[in-house]
Write a protein that holds these residues in place. Sequence first.
Motif, mmCIF file in Angstrom:
data_model
loop_
_atom_site.group_PDB
_atom_site.id
_atom_site.type_symbol
_atom_site.label_atom_id
_atom_site.label_comp_id
_atom_site.label_asym_id
_atom_site.label_seq_id
_atom_site.Cartn_x
_atom_site.Cartn_y
_atom_site.Cartn_z
ATOM 1 N N ARG A 1 2.940 9.652 31.870
ATOM 2 C CA ARG A 1 2.518 8.249 31.706
ATOM 3 C C ARG A 1 2.586 7.450 33.007
ATOM 4 N NH1 ARG A 1 1.310 10.794 27.937
ATOM 5 N NH2 ARG A 1 1.459 10.237 25.732
ATOM 6 N N LYS A 2 2.506 8.144 34.141
ATOM 7 C CA LYS A 2 2.493 7.474 35.431
ATOM 8 C C LYS A 2 1.272 7.912 36.224
ATOM 9 C CE LYS A 2 7.541 7.147 35.743
ATOM 10 N NZ LYS A 2 8.750 7.525 36.536
ATOM 11 N N PHE A 3 0.871 7.065 37.168
ATOM 12 C CA PHE A 3 -0.264 7.388 38.020
ATOM 13 C C PHE A 3 0.163 8.405 39.062
ATOM 14 C CE2 PHE A 3 -3.306 6.811 41.446
ATOM 15 C CZ PHE A 3 -4.507 6.598 40.781
ATOM 16 N N ASN A 4 -0.658 9.439 39.276
ATOM 17 C CA ASN A 4 -0.392 10.439 40.301
ATOM 18 C C ASN A 4 -0.999 10.025 41.630
ATOM 19 O OD1 ASN A 4 1.043 12.620 39.098
ATOM 20 N ND2 ASN A 4 -0.812 13.278 38.048
ATOM 21 N N CYS A 5 -0.298 10.255 42.709
ATOM 22 C CA CYS A 5 -0.872 10.159 44.049
ATOM 23 C C CYS A 5 -0.112 11.158 44.910
ATOM 24 C CB CYS A 5 -0.776 8.747 44.607
ATOM 25 S SG CYS A 5 -1.715 8.528 46.143
ATOM 26 N N VAL A 6 -0.596 12.405 44.903
ATOM 27 C CA VAL A 6 0.128 13.501 45.547
ATOM 28 C C VAL A 6 -0.867 14.441 46.213
ATOM 29 C CG1 VAL A 6 2.038 13.420 43.886
ATOM 30 C CG2 VAL A 6 0.084 14.923 43.452
ATOM 31 N N ASP A 7 -0.364 15.264 47.103
ATOM 32 C CA ASP A 7 -1.146 16.377 47.639
ATOM 33 C C ASP A 7 -0.967 17.547 46.678
ATOM 34 O OD1 ASP A 7 -1.795 14.821 49.806
ATOM 35 O OD2 ASP A 7 -0.225 15.653 51.093
ATOM 36 N N ALA A 8 -2.062 17.976 46.078
ATOM 37 C CA ALA A 8 -1.990 19.014 45.049
ATOM 38 C C ALA A 8 -2.377 20.382 45.610
ATOM 39 C CB ALA A 8 -2.915 18.658 43.889
ATOM 40 N N GLY B 1 -4.630 8.605 36.698
ATOM 41 C CA GLY B 1 -3.749 8.234 35.601
ATOM 42 C C GLY B 1 -4.095 8.959 34.325
ATOM 43 N N GLU B 2 -5.360 9.407 34.221
ATOM 44 C CA GLU B 2 -5.830 10.146 33.052
ATOM 45 C C GLU B 2 -6.381 11.487 33.509
ATOM 46 O OE1 GLU B 2 -5.636 5.929 32.194
ATOM 47 O OE2 GLU B 2 -6.952 6.923 33.623
ATOM 48 N N GLY B 3 -5.477 12.348 33.957
ATOM 49 C CA GLY B 3 -5.897 13.619 34.540
ATOM 50 C C GLY B 3 -5.529 14.841 33.753
ATOM 51 N N GLY B 4 -4.960 14.655 32.564
ATOM 52 C CA GLY B 4 -4.548 15.806 31.774
ATOM 53 C C GLY B 4 -5.736 16.455 31.084
ATOM 54 N N TYR B 5 -6.078 17.681 31.487
ATOM 55 C CA TYR B 5 -7.209 18.378 30.862
ATOM 56 C C TYR B 5 -6.765 19.010 29.545
ATOM 57 C CZ TYR B 5 -11.092 21.365 29.780
ATOM 58 O OH TYR B 5 -12.150 21.953 29.111
ATOM 59 N N VAL B 6 -7.496 18.713 28.476
ATOM 60 C CA VAL B 6 -7.175 19.251 27.158
ATOM 61 C C VAL B 6 -8.442 19.783 26.493
ATOM 62 C CG1 VAL B 6 -5.215 17.687 26.826
ATOM 63 C CG2 VAL B 6 -7.471 17.017 25.998
ATOM 64 N N ALA B 7 -8.248 20.772 25.632
ATOM 65 C CA ALA B 7 -9.322 21.333 24.804
ATOM 66 C C ALA B 7 -8.655 22.145 23.706
ATOM 67 C CB ALA B 7 -10.262 22.203 25.635
ATOM 68 N N ASP B 8 -9.407 22.460 22.663
ATOM 69 C CA ASP B 8 -8.841 23.280 21.597
ATOM 70 C C ASP B 8 -8.671 24.714 22.089
ATOM 71 O OD1 ASP B 8 -11.305 24.985 20.642
ATOM 72 O OD2 ASP B 8 -12.058 22.931 20.800
ATOM 73 N N GLU B 9 -7.874 25.478 21.383
ATOM 74 C CA GLU B 9 -7.541 26.833 21.822
ATOM 75 C C GLU B 9 -8.773 27.717 21.958
ATOM 76 O OE1 GLU B 9 -4.558 28.273 22.807
ATOM 77 O OE2 GLU B 9 -3.984 26.157 22.889
ATOM 78 N N ARG B 10 -9.718 27.572 21.059
ATOM 79 C CA ARG B 10 -10.931 28.386 21.145
ATOM 80 C C ARG B 10 -11.689 28.096 22.440
ATOM 81 N NH1 ARG B 10 -15.991 28.442 16.766
ATOM 82 N NH2 ARG B 10 -17.350 29.816 17.991
ATOM 83 N N THR B 11 -11.826 26.818 22.787
ATOM 84 C CA THR B 11 -12.528 26.458 24.017
ATOM 85 C C THR B 11 -11.770 26.962 25.228
ATOM 86 O OG1 THR B 11 -13.504 24.487 23.001
ATOM 87 C CG2 THR B 11 -13.366 24.519 25.412
ATOM 88 N N LEU B 12 -10.457 26.802 25.223
ATOM 89 C CA LEU B 12 -9.650 27.295 26.343
ATOM 90 C C LEU B 12 -9.801 28.798 26.510
ATOM 91 C CD1 LEU B 12 -6.427 25.190 25.708
ATOM 92 C CD2 LEU B 12 -8.036 24.885 27.606
ATOM 93 N N GLU C 1 5.105 26.506 40.418
ATOM 94 C CA GLU C 1 6.204 27.450 40.597
ATOM 95 C C GLU C 1 6.729 27.896 39.230
ATOM 96 O OE1 GLU C 1 6.912 28.596 43.478
ATOM 97 O OE2 GLU C 1 5.638 27.175 44.578
ATOM 98 N N PRO C 2 7.298 29.092 39.133
ATOM 99 C CA PRO C 2 7.860 29.552 37.865
ATOM 100 C C PRO C 2 8.827 28.534 37.279
ATOM 101 C CG PRO C 2 7.832 31.345 39.453
ATOM 102 C CD PRO C 2 7.440 30.102 40.201
ATOM 103 N N GLY C 3 8.601 28.168 36.040
ATOM 104 C CA GLY C 3 9.442 27.186 35.376
ATOM 105 C C GLY C 3 9.069 25.758 35.687
ATOM 106 N N GLY C 4 8.065 25.557 36.551
ATOM 107 C CA GLY C 4 7.651 24.211 36.926
ATOM 108 C C GLY C 4 6.558 23.672 36.012
ATOM 109 N N ARG C 5 6.102 22.454 36.316
ATOM 110 C CA ARG C 5 5.072 21.787 35.522
ATOM 111 C C ARG C 5 3.966 21.311 36.443
ATOM 112 N NH1 ARG C 5 6.400 19.874 30.552
ATOM 113 N NH2 ARG C 5 5.160 17.987 30.829
ATOM 114 N N ASN C 6 2.750 21.311 35.921
ATOM 115 C CA ASN C 6 1.640 20.792 36.719
ATOM 116 C C ASN C 6 1.703 19.260 36.756
ATOM 117 O OD1 ASN C 6 -0.238 19.599 34.615
ATOM 118 N ND2 ASN C 6 -0.234 21.719 33.874
ATOM 119 N N PRO C 7 0.940 18.606 37.628
ATOM 120 C CA PRO C 7 1.132 17.167 37.864
ATOM 121 C C PRO C 7 0.769 16.243 36.715
ATOM 122 C CG PRO C 7 -0.015 18.215 39.706
ATOM 123 C CD PRO C 7 0.008 19.192 38.589
#
Length: 231
Positions: free
Chosen positions: A107-114, A142-153, A169-175
Amino acid sequence: MRIGVVTFPGSLDDRDAARAVRACGGEAVALWHGDADLKGVDAVILPGGFSYGDYLRCGAIARFAPVMERLIPAARGGLPVLGICNGFQVLTESHLLPGALIRNDHRKFNCVDARLVVENARTAWTSDFTEGQEITIVLKNGEGGYVADERTLDELEGEGRVVFRYAVEPGGRNPNGSYRDIAGITNERGNVVGLMPHPEHAVEQGFGPSLDGRGFFTSVLRHTLESAATA
């Protein structure tokens, strides 16, 4: 080669995209959201920003702009189209790409080097990369989370249409909470690509985290030249 850059009310990165096109050897052509034609361009970029103030949903109103009435059938006919950030949102709203982009899970705006991993180097916009290559470009949304149903994915994965994935990284999370760490995808034909990070901010020495963004623009220029040579 003539690359169109669309400006919607609220676009922020249209000038940056045009600058990137010129820096990589192309001719940037300004397209206005109210234009009734595409001015004979060889490819189109939908830039980042907040088209129409992001009212309703991000990209939801831009999808109905007059220029999109020309762009949607052209894209389905093979015209290379790159949607960056808000442009990616416009592509999903236009059903040129599947899925949707929603509020970042933190729920925060991202501004990072990805850091991204190139998963598909066979599209019109990625052929100058190599699969498995890691690149670093700017991510700001701020609205960068990509989502789709399992079939589409599963279809995207199975057809090799995931173009970029966040390097996690292992155990990490995407931005932003994107499903399966997806940062960018393509259509079946490989001419339409959408991604949340901003390659146009990584094309000049001293500006941005790298020069990795140049590959997007050199790829489409080479693709266009090769297509013209075989036409």
